[in-house]
Design a protein around this motif. Structure first.
Motif, mmCIF file in Angstrom:
data_model
loop_
_atom_site.group_PDB
_atom_site.id
_atom_site.type_symbol
_atom_site.label_atom_id
_atom_site.label_comp_id
_atom_site.label_asym_id
_atom_site.label_seq_id
_atom_site.Cartn_x
_atom_site.Cartn_y
_atom_site.Cartn_z
ATOM 1 N N LEU A 165 -74.649 -39.155 77.458
ATOM 2 C CA LEU A 165 -74.028 -38.610 76.251
ATOM 3 C C LEU A 165 -75.033 -37.810 75.427
ATOM 4 O O LEU A 165 -74.707 -36.760 74.871
ATOM 5 C CB LEU A 165 -73.437 -39.732 75.403
ATOM 6 C CG LEU A 165 -72.254 -40.498 76.005
ATOM 7 C CD1 LEU A 165 -71.829 -41.624 75.076
ATOM 8 C CD2 LEU A 165 -71.089 -39.579 76.294
ATOM 9 N N ALA A 166 -76.262 -38.316 75.351
ATOM 10 C CA ALA A 166 -77.305 -37.624 74.580
ATOM 11 C C ALA A 166 -77.638 -36.268 75.189
ATOM 12 O O ALA A 166 -77.975 -35.322 74.475
ATOM 13 C CB ALA A 166 -78.555 -38.497 74.510
ATOM 14 N N LEU A 167 -77.523 -36.153 76.511
ATOM 15 C CA LEU A 167 -77.864 -34.897 77.184
ATOM 16 C C LEU A 167 -76.866 -33.787 76.850
ATOM 17 O O LEU A 167 -77.237 -32.606 76.824
ATOM 18 C CB LEU A 167 -77.914 -35.127 78.701
ATOM 19 C CG LEU A 167 -78.645 -34.085 79.541
ATOM 20 C CD1 LEU A 167 -80.106 -33.958 79.112
ATOM 21 C CD2 LEU A 167 -78.551 -34.441 81.022
ATOM 22 N N LYS A 174 -77.057 -25.594 84.431
ATOM 23 C CA LYS A 174 -77.905 -26.101 85.516
ATOM 24 C C LYS A 174 -78.645 -27.334 85.006
ATOM 25 O O LYS A 174 -79.351 -27.264 83.997
ATOM 26 C CB LYS A 174 -78.896 -25.028 85.968
ATOM 27 C CG LYS A 174 -78.233 -23.824 86.633
ATOM 28 C CD LYS A 174 -79.270 -22.827 87.117
ATOM 29 C CE LYS A 174 -78.610 -21.654 87.828
ATOM 30 N NZ LYS A 174 -79.622 -20.665 88.301
ATOM 31 N N VAL A 175 -78.464 -28.439 85.709
ATOM 32 C CA VAL A 175 -78.969 -29.731 85.246
ATOM 33 C C VAL A 175 -79.885 -30.347 86.297
ATOM 34 O O VAL A 175 -79.582 -30.321 87.497
ATOM 35 C CB VAL A 175 -77.803 -30.708 84.955
ATOM 36 C CG1 VAL A 175 -78.327 -32.030 84.412
ATOM 37 C CG2 VAL A 175 -76.810 -30.081 83.979
ATOM 38 N N LEU A 176 -80.987 -30.916 85.836
ATOM 39 C CA LEU A 176 -81.919 -31.629 86.704
ATOM 40 C C LEU A 176 -81.955 -33.104 86.320
ATOM 41 O O LEU A 176 -82.218 -33.447 85.170
ATOM 42 C CB LEU A 176 -83.329 -31.031 86.575
ATOM 43 C CG LEU A 176 -84.483 -31.843 87.209
ATOM 44 C CD1 LEU A 176 -84.308 -31.960 88.722
ATOM 45 C CD2 LEU A 176 -85.833 -31.215 86.863
ATOM 46 N N ASP A 177 -81.654 -33.952 87.280
ATOM 47 C CA ASP A 177 -81.848 -35.401 87.126
ATOM 48 C C ASP A 177 -83.114 -35.720 87.911
ATOM 49 O O ASP A 177 -83.088 -35.853 89.130
ATOM 50 C CB ASP A 177 -80.630 -36.162 87.675
ATOM 51 C CG ASP A 177 -80.669 -37.649 87.334
ATOM 52 O OD1 ASP A 177 -81.714 -38.127 86.867
ATOM 53 O OD2 ASP A 177 -79.655 -38.344 87.556
ATOM 54 N N LEU A 198 -76.162 -29.365 89.820
ATOM 55 C CA LEU A 198 -76.786 -30.648 89.502
ATOM 56 C C LEU A 198 -77.816 -30.931 90.575
ATOM 57 O O LEU A 198 -77.475 -31.168 91.730
ATOM 58 C CB LEU A 198 -75.758 -31.783 89.441
ATOM 59 C CG LEU A 198 -76.341 -33.185 89.195
ATOM 60 C CD1 LEU A 198 -77.070 -33.255 87.855
ATOM 61 C CD2 LEU A 198 -75.240 -34.250 89.258
ATOM 62 N N HIS A 199 -79.076 -30.866 90.181
ATOM 63 C CA HIS A 199 -80.177 -31.128 91.110
ATOM 64 C C HIS A 199 -80.609 -32.587 90.929
ATOM 65 O O HIS A 199 -81.172 -32.949 89.888
ATOM 66 C CB HIS A 199 -81.338 -30.173 90.826
ATOM 67 C CG HIS A 199 -82.458 -30.286 91.822
ATOM 68 N ND1 HIS A 199 -83.322 -29.259 92.080
ATOM 69 C CD2 HIS A 199 -82.858 -31.299 92.632
ATOM 70 C CE1 HIS A 199 -84.212 -29.635 92.988
ATOM 71 N NE2 HIS A 199 -83.936 -30.883 93.331
ATOM 72 N N PHE A 245 -83.777 -24.772 84.541
ATOM 73 C CA PHE A 245 -82.676 -25.657 84.166
ATOM 74 C C PHE A 245 -82.359 -25.577 82.677
ATOM 75 O O PHE A 245 -83.246 -25.370 81.851
ATOM 76 C CB PHE A 245 -83.009 -27.099 84.545
ATOM 77 C CG PHE A 245 -83.245 -27.297 86.019
ATOM 78 C CD1 PHE A 245 -82.173 -27.490 86.891
ATOM 79 C CD2 PHE A 245 -84.536 -27.267 86.542
ATOM 80 C CE1 PHE A 245 -82.392 -27.656 88.245
ATOM 81 C CE2 PHE A 245 -84.755 -27.423 87.904
ATOM 82 C CZ PHE A 245 -83.676 -27.621 88.756
ATOM 83 N N ASP A 246 -81.065 -25.779 82.364
ATOM 84 C CA ASP A 246 -80.621 -25.816 80.971
ATOM 85 C C ASP A 246 -80.815 -27.207 80.363
ATOM 86 O O ASP A 246 -81.074 -27.336 79.171
ATOM 87 C CB ASP A 246 -79.129 -25.452 80.884
ATOM 88 C CG ASP A 246 -78.843 -24.069 81.446
ATOM 89 O OD1 ASP A 246 -79.286 -23.089 80.821
ATOM 90 O OD2 ASP A 246 -78.178 -23.978 82.490
ATOM 91 N N LYS A 247 -80.664 -28.243 81.197
ATOM 92 C CA LYS A 247 -80.802 -29.631 80.741
ATOM 93 C C LYS A 247 -81.589 -30.419 81.792
ATOM 94 O O LYS A 247 -81.417 -30.185 83.000
ATOM 95 C CB LYS A 247 -79.421 -30.284 80.537
ATOM 96 C CG LYS A 247 -78.506 -29.567 79.542
ATOM 97 C CD LYS A 247 -78.904 -29.837 78.117
ATOM 98 C CE LYS A 247 -78.153 -28.966 77.113
ATOM 99 N NZ LYS A 247 -76.704 -29.202 77.059
#
Length: 374
Positions: A165-167, A174-177, A198-199, A245-247
């Motif tokens: 939720l915070a993210l 483009k998101v990196l976990d 989603l990476h 990445f954006d996030k």
């Protein structure tokens, strides 16, 4: 018939009747013995289970935690310690899978007293992400992995959802976990929004296999093209994919308080505690890499499942003091919503949340901090 003969035959019949009665009595005795033995076995099994549970608590780790957390958290540590040391009072949340939604499962959850984690009117909770919790301890039945069959829900610690939720992922981003295994936060991210990419990265080989299986269990094959899975050292991703990445979510390796407390190998526990001081250095390196991987204007969330100040606020403070291109992001709105279902530590900064386990709210430990790249 002569009297002596009749008398003898009557005696024989009486003996046979006595024999049958004796056999019946032996049968009843055997049944009673089996019942007693079964009851005794159940009692022994229950006692053994309780004893085993008590033995699982590693006294070396508990002593270390007592010394550290009573100093850092004060009197509140006493109640936290009781919750962490008593798995019978732990609670588990149920995250529904929108890609294989089951109204039957949802109705069953409601009948069993589960409720959505936030009210439907909450501004920081998208209803596409349905996470159910209960105030009572217990665990909803788990679903096994079956090839070609998507699971209907994912069991997790509800505090994990706060990092997602915070993210605040937006569709198409483009998101990196960075440290993705076992995959719960990646799954929650895909329930929350439709990222353009989603990476999911996991350095450890076995945990990477676990991550892939989790993704296969929850995400339809038609959407797998949006997901990439890598097995890189997270500390190098910033150099390999600068501003890509954006996030970024950094759910960092940490001294997991719940699992460490129940480490059955004393030598392993002692080694872990000795290596604990090195964790903050690794966490700082991961965050520096995450900042490099972020585009300007992008944001990152740092999370752990420990109460340790050295691995939480000290790490974030070090980054803020040493990196001029990042700033803290106020999460007071999320904290306000979360405070209804979670016990949050007081005295933290506005860019931080620290979830404290409590009876009836046995979520966490979970630390969440949010930063933005300028």
């Amino acid at each position: 018939m002569p009297f002596p003969l009749r008398r003898a035959r009557g005696a024989m019949r009486a003996l046979r009747r006595l024999g049958r009665l004796a056999r019946r009595l032996r049968g009843w005795v055997d049944v009673c013995r089996r019942r007693d033995t079964h009851s005794s076995a159940e009692e022994q099994l229950e006692t053994k289970s309780k004893t085993k549970l008590q033995k699982k608590i590693c006294q070396v780790v508990l002593s270390h935690f007592e010394k550290q957390y009573s100093k850092e958290l004060g009197e509140v540590w006493n109640s936290i310690s009781q919750v962490l040391s008593t798995p019978q009072c732990w609670q588990y949340a149920v995250l529904l899978n929108k890609f294989n939604f089951s109204s039957e499962v949802e109705n069953d959850l409601r009948l069993k007293g589960y409720r959505l984690i936030f009210p439907e009117t909450s501004s920081c909770f998208r209803q596409s992400l349905k996470c159910y919790i209960s105030s009572s301890p217990g665990r909803f039945p788990a679903q096994k992995h079956r090839a070609g069959k998507l699971k209907e829900y994912y069991l997790l610690n509800a505090a994990s959802v706060l990092a997602v939720l915070a993210l605040e992922v937006e569709n198409g981003e483009k998101v990196l976990d960075m440290c993705a295994a076992p995959g719960g936060k990646s799954i929650a991210t895909l329930q929350y929004a439709w990222p353009g990419l989603l990476h999911c990265n996991e350095y450890d080989h076995l945990r990477s296999r676990w991550l892939k299986q989790t993704l296969e269990s929850f995400i339809p094959e038609s959407l797998m093209s949006l997901i990439t899975v890598s097995q890189l050292d997270g500390r190098q991703i910033g150099n390999l994919q600068p501003e890509g990445f954006d996030k970024v979510l950094v759910d960092a390796p940490c001294s997991n308080d719940r699992s460490w407390l129940f480490c059955s190998d004393t030598q392993q526990a002692t080694l872990r505690l000795a290596q604990r001081k090195a964790l903050s250095a690794i966490q700082i390196q991961l965050l520096r890499s995450a900042i490099k991987a972020l585009r300007p204007g992008g944001s990152l969330v740092y999370s752990t499942c420990t109460l340790s100040k050295v691995e939480n606020s000290d790490v974030v403070t070090h980054i803020l003091d040493s990196c001029s291109n990042v700033c803290p992001v106020d999460m007071s709105a999320l904290a306000s919503s979360a405070s209804q279902e979670f016990t949050l530590a007081s005295g933290v900064q506005q860019h931080e949340l620290l979830v404290l386990p409590e009876r009836g709210k046995a979520w966490g430990p979970m630390y969440v901090a949010k930063l933005k790249k300028m």
